[in-house]
Design a protein around this motif. Structure first.
Motif, short mmCIF file in Angstrom:
data_model
loop_
_atom_site.label_atom_id
_atom_site.label_comp_id
_atom_site.label_asym_id
_atom_site.label_seq_id
_atom_site.Cartn_x
_atom_site.Cartn_y
_atom_site.Cartn_z
N GLU A 49 0.84 -1.21 0.00
CA GLU A 49 0.00 0.00 0.00
C GLU A 49 0.87 1.26 0.00
OE1 GLU A 49 -3.65 0.48 0.31
OE2 GLU A 49 -3.28 -1.44 -0.68
N PRO A 50 0.51 2.27 -0.78
CA PRO A 50 1.25 3.54 -0.68
C PRO A 50 1.09 4.14 0.72
CG PRO A 50 -0.12 3.47 -2.65
CD PRO A 50 -0.52 2.30 -1.80
N PRO A 51 1.99 5.04 1.12
CA PRO A 51 3.08 5.61 0.33
C PRO A 51 4.33 4.73 0.29
CG PRO A 51 3.07 6.62 2.49
CD PRO A 51 1.89 5.69 2.45
N TYR A 52 5.00 4.77 -0.86
CA TYR A 52 6.33 4.19 -1.03
C TYR A 52 7.01 5.01 -2.14
CZ TYR A 52 3.78 1.61 -4.74
OH TYR A 52 2.99 1.28 -5.81
N TYR A 53 8.22 4.66 -2.49
CA TYR A 53 8.95 5.45 -3.48
C TYR A 53 9.16 4.68 -4.78
CZ TYR A 53 9.91 9.56 -0.73
OH TYR A 53 9.77 10.74 -0.04
N ALA A 54 9.24 5.45 -5.87
CA ALA A 54 9.60 4.90 -7.18
C ALA A 54 10.79 5.69 -7.72
CB ALA A 54 8.42 5.01 -8.14
N VAL A 55 11.74 4.99 -8.30
CA VAL A 55 12.83 5.64 -9.02
C VAL A 55 12.65 5.29 -10.50
CG1 VAL A 55 15.33 5.81 -9.36
CG2 VAL A 55 14.39 5.50 -7.05
N ILE A 56 12.30 6.30 -11.28
CA ILE A 56 12.11 6.12 -12.72
C ILE A 56 13.42 6.44 -13.42
CG2 ILE A 56 10.83 6.84 -14.77
CD1 ILE A 56 8.61 7.88 -12.89
N LYS B 167 17.67 10.00 -17.71
CA LYS B 167 17.06 10.88 -16.71
C LYS B 167 16.54 10.01 -15.57
CE LYS B 167 14.31 14.97 -16.15
NZ LYS B 167 14.25 16.29 -16.81
N THR B 168 16.79 10.44 -14.36
CA THR B 168 16.34 9.72 -13.17
C THR B 168 15.38 10.61 -12.40
OG1 THR B 168 18.50 8.64 -13.04
CG2 THR B 168 17.10 8.53 -11.07
N ARG B 169 14.25 10.04 -12.02
CA ARG B 169 13.26 10.80 -11.26
C ARG B 169 12.92 10.05 -9.97
NH1 ARG B 169 11.52 11.39 -16.86
NH2 ARG B 169 11.20 13.58 -17.41
N ILE B 170 13.03 10.74 -8.85
CA ILE B 170 12.72 10.17 -7.54
C ILE B 170 11.31 10.60 -7.17
CG2 ILE B 170 13.49 9.94 -5.14
CD1 ILE B 170 15.70 9.27 -7.19
N CYS B 171 10.43 9.63 -6.97
CA CYS B 171 8.99 9.92 -6.85
C CYS B 171 8.38 9.28 -5.61
CB CYS B 171 8.24 9.34 -8.04
SG CYS B 171 8.98 9.63 -9.66
N LEU B 172 7.52 10.01 -4.97
CA LEU B 172 6.71 9.47 -3.89
C LEU B 172 5.40 8.94 -4.49
CD1 LEU B 172 6.06 9.12 -0.83
CD2 LEU B 172 5.09 11.44 -0.91
N ASP C 18 14.77 15.25 -9.65
CA ASP C 18 15.23 14.53 -10.84
C ASP C 18 16.60 15.04 -11.25
OD1 ASP C 18 14.80 16.95 -12.21
OD2 ASP C 18 12.96 16.27 -13.18
N TYR C 19 17.30 14.24 -12.00
CA TYR C 19 18.58 14.66 -12.57
C TYR C 19 18.78 13.89 -13.86
CZ TYR C 19 19.94 10.63 -9.70
OH TYR C 19 19.99 9.41 -9.09
N GLU C 20 19.50 14.54 -14.76
CA GLU C 20 19.65 13.93 -16.08
C GLU C 20 21.05 14.13 -16.58
OE1 GLU C 20 17.25 15.85 -19.16
OE2 GLU C 20 17.37 17.68 -17.99
N GLN C 21 21.38 13.40 -17.63
CA GLN C 21 22.68 13.55 -18.23
C GLN C 21 22.58 13.22 -19.71
OE1 GLN C 21 25.70 12.29 -15.71
NE2 GLN C 21 27.35 12.89 -17.07
N ALA C 22 23.04 14.13 -20.52
CA ALA C 22 23.22 13.85 -21.95
C ALA C 22 24.72 13.64 -22.12
CB ALA C 22 22.74 15.01 -22.80
#
Lengths: 115, 115
Positions: free
Chosen positions: A16-23, A100-105, B109-113
């Motif tokens: 169940e949320p909340p937890y984190y996702a790293v896209i 690109k990395t996105r840290i998401c709740l 977020d962070y990105e790199q080209a």
């Protein structure tokens, strides 16, 4: 189907949320050296980090890998893991054109198993 | 490469966080009827919703589509859009074996080209 690809081809069973996702969204170079083996190893390694909840991955023109985590501390542990850091460096130098990395709740989720 | 596939194959140019991500992970049936055309149409339609920021999509064994949004209100507008609701119903009945939707606040977020 081996254990690795099986895990990669499922919808992650997260709590169940909340937890984190790293896209992690990426565009690959055509360099194949060690890429598949390292990707496999990184999944195995991530599973050993306390707070790891699961992973989903797909690639065609772009690649998307989402890892799920209990909290920010577990994400930090994973990011700083020595073997993962070596892989991240190789990724920058060899395997990725851009990423690109996105840290998401994750605040809310819902699912449906239909057929 | 047409406009649609070009948009699908790029890393989305999202603004500085915070913003929202909707992660839609799915497993497809083998029903192809209208699926591609509807997917294309849904991207075009989403772009008309105020607060839409971009989209990333990849599929092999599983499919992952992530749409990015300025806030929760824009996500709600999109979810409730009449034509999108019809597509969602067809998805449940025809196109998907199972799916999971996660509503996420992108905190960082962070990105790199690189190359």
């Amino acid at each position: 189907m081996n254990n690795y690809s099986n895990k990669q081809t499922m919808i992650a069973h997260t709590p169940e949320p909340p937890y984190y996702a790293v896209i992690f969204t990426s565009i690959r170079t055509d360099v194949e050296d060690d890429y598949q083996a390292t990707a496999k190893r990184m999944v195995e390694l991530a599973e050993t980090i306390p707070g790891y909840l699961g992973q989903e991955s797909a690639r065609n023109e772009i690649g998307i890998t989402i890892s799920y985590w209990a909290n920010k501390e577990s994400i930090r542990s994973w990011k700083q893991h020595a073997e993962h850091q070596i892989a991240q460096e190789r990724g920058k130098k060899e395997w990725y054109i851009a990423y690109k990395t996105r840290i998401c709740l994750v605040e809310r989720d819902y699912e449906q198993a239909i057929h």
